[in-house]
Design an enzyme around this catalytic site. Sequence first.
Site, PDB file in Angstrom:
ATOM      1  N   GLU A 199       0.848  -1.204   0.000  1.00  0.00           N
ATOM      2  CA  GLU A 199       0.000   0.000   0.000  1.00  0.00           C
ATOM      3  C   GLU A 199       0.880   1.250   0.000  1.00  0.00           C
ATOM      4  O   GLU A 199       0.784   2.101   0.893  1.00  0.00           O
ATOM      5  CB  GLU A 199      -0.976  -0.018   1.189  1.00  0.00           C
ATOM      6  N   GLU A 251      -4.717  -8.960  -0.035  1.00  0.00           N
ATOM      7  CA  GLU A 251      -5.436  -8.715   1.219  1.00  0.00           C
ATOM      8  C   GLU A 251      -6.903  -8.619   0.875  1.00  0.00           C
ATOM      9  O   GLU A 251      -7.287  -7.811   0.020  1.00  0.00           O
ATOM     10  CB  GLU A 251      -5.001  -7.387   1.875  1.00  0.00           C
TER      11      GLU A 251
HETATM   12  O1  AHR Z   1      -4.802  -5.952   7.228  1.00  0.00           O
HETATM   13  C1  AHR Z   1      -4.700  -4.777   7.963  1.00  0.00           C
HETATM   14  C2  AHR Z   1      -4.097  -3.647   7.151  1.00  0.00           C
HETATM   15  O2  AHR Z   1      -4.946  -3.301   6.118  1.00  0.00           O
HETATM   16  C3  AHR Z   1      -2.790  -3.945   6.450  1.00  0.00           C
HETATM   17  O3  AHR Z   1      -1.702  -3.803   7.280  1.00  0.00           O
HETATM   18  C4  AHR Z   1      -2.759  -2.910   5.379  1.00  0.00           C
HETATM   19  O4  AHR Z   1      -2.025  -3.313   4.262  1.00  0.00           O
HETATM   20  C5  AHR Z   1      -4.234  -2.701   5.054  1.00  0.00           C
HETATM   21  O5  AHR Z   1      -4.566  -1.372   4.978  1.00  0.00           O
END
Ligand code: AHR
Length: 484
Positions: free
Chosen positions: A174, A290
């Site tokens: 990110e 994610e």
């Molecule tokens: O999964 C929690 C957080 O969510 C992670 O660290 C980040 O990459 C995302 O914003």
Amino acid sequence: MNKAKVTIWVDEVKGRIDPDIYGHFAEHLGGCIYDGIWVGENSEIPNEGGIRKDTAQAFKELSPPILRWPGGCFADAYHFEDGIGPREKRPRRWNIWWEQEESNQFGTDEFIRFCRMTGAKAYICLNVGSGSIEEALNWMEYCNSSADVHYANLRRQNGQPEPYNVGYWSVGNENWGCGGPFDPEDYGKVYRRFVNYLRRANPDVKFIACGGGAEWNEGFFKGLGDRPYMVDYLSIHRYFHAGNDVDFSDSDYYDLMAQVKSLEDYIELTAKQIETFARGRKKIWIALDEWGVWHPQARVPNGLWQQNTLRDAIFAARVLNLLNLHCDKVGMANIAQTFNVLQCVAFTEGPKMCLTPTYWTFHMFKGHMGAELLRCETDSALTFKVDGGDLPALDLSASRNKGEITLTLVNQHLTEDVKVKVALIGARANDCAMRVLTAEDPRAHNTFERPDVVRPMEGEFEVSDGEVTALLPSKSVVLLEIKT
Ligand code: AHR
């Protein structure tokens, strides 16, 4: 009783479902690593060299293909040298993103051990935000080099003579946010510098670039220049919520189900952008590295802990069916996060462990991993209502692995059961096994005291004349393993 037909074209293969679509993600956050995986060698909780045995065993039973670590946001503030060598000498640090102390007792060697215990491939996220190319090169040397050089020798000194051969590395996380914040073009330029060096030292590994929304991706590709060969995967993330973790309304339930469409749109848009950029010169896969539900109960002070209900398991099944259907574009996906955090597969508290409903969805979908996706359709007329209109209540995907067909069905309707007749075009069903995940209430969940409230049961089905007839209860995930 609602009735529907499901047709599977056994010889119409649509693609191969990469097992990595069933991947997981574990970050140094809340109780994911410490408690969920690591308890230390001196703990009274049964462990193997500090790694607790119960969660490792439960995780292994999912046949996890790949595990992403150490973050997340944590990755862009992590320096791997803090987490190697004698544990008593490792520095304690402040985890700036998740506002907790980091003991560094769990580092690269422990992560690889956990992967080996559970059968998962290792996927490491490099530090771009506060790290350097040099540090990334060193970490890769520590993991992958067999030469007589400093970091490989450190690994040997730490008791690991053979290289770990970590095959997946992402260049930051990110980087438009916690791993930056970069402008997309700047990140593209930084990415190409990182990969220029890292690829030279590690020609066989896969590199994952940080993707984002349409504007970010466009800027990233601009900054990267005409170099599609430098990217193996473009990462995207997506979290979902509607109402609270347990205390949600029926309309929240349906709203959450409806959000799967936005993920489909996101995948399709990203794939189009990749196509425009790569112009057929390189296959760049999407890594949805994610994803999951993120309820309002999961906050920084509680380590992003939230309850996990039947609704979440049904939602996970919808996403996994969708990813199967997009296996020509999505090469990896990692649900967030393995233990105790967000949409996890198990909770722990001291010596106690309980599996979540989401665990069982992954368990039931195992047969799709590495299988061939088949054309599969239903004529079901059952729908549910959301603000945007009526949506189909039945969701499904089918795959073939040698003579066995895995059919996963989701009946999202909260009150209506459906009887389905499954017909195979090009084969006959000779035998079948069925599992059903459901409960009286979509809010049902497992606790340490009552760990089996939501777990798969046998279902009602019949095989006759080469077809399978099965009952899909309302709010259920159903697995049919059909032998031809
Ligand atoms: O999964 C929690 C957080 O969510 C992670 O660290 C980040 O990459 C995302 O914003």
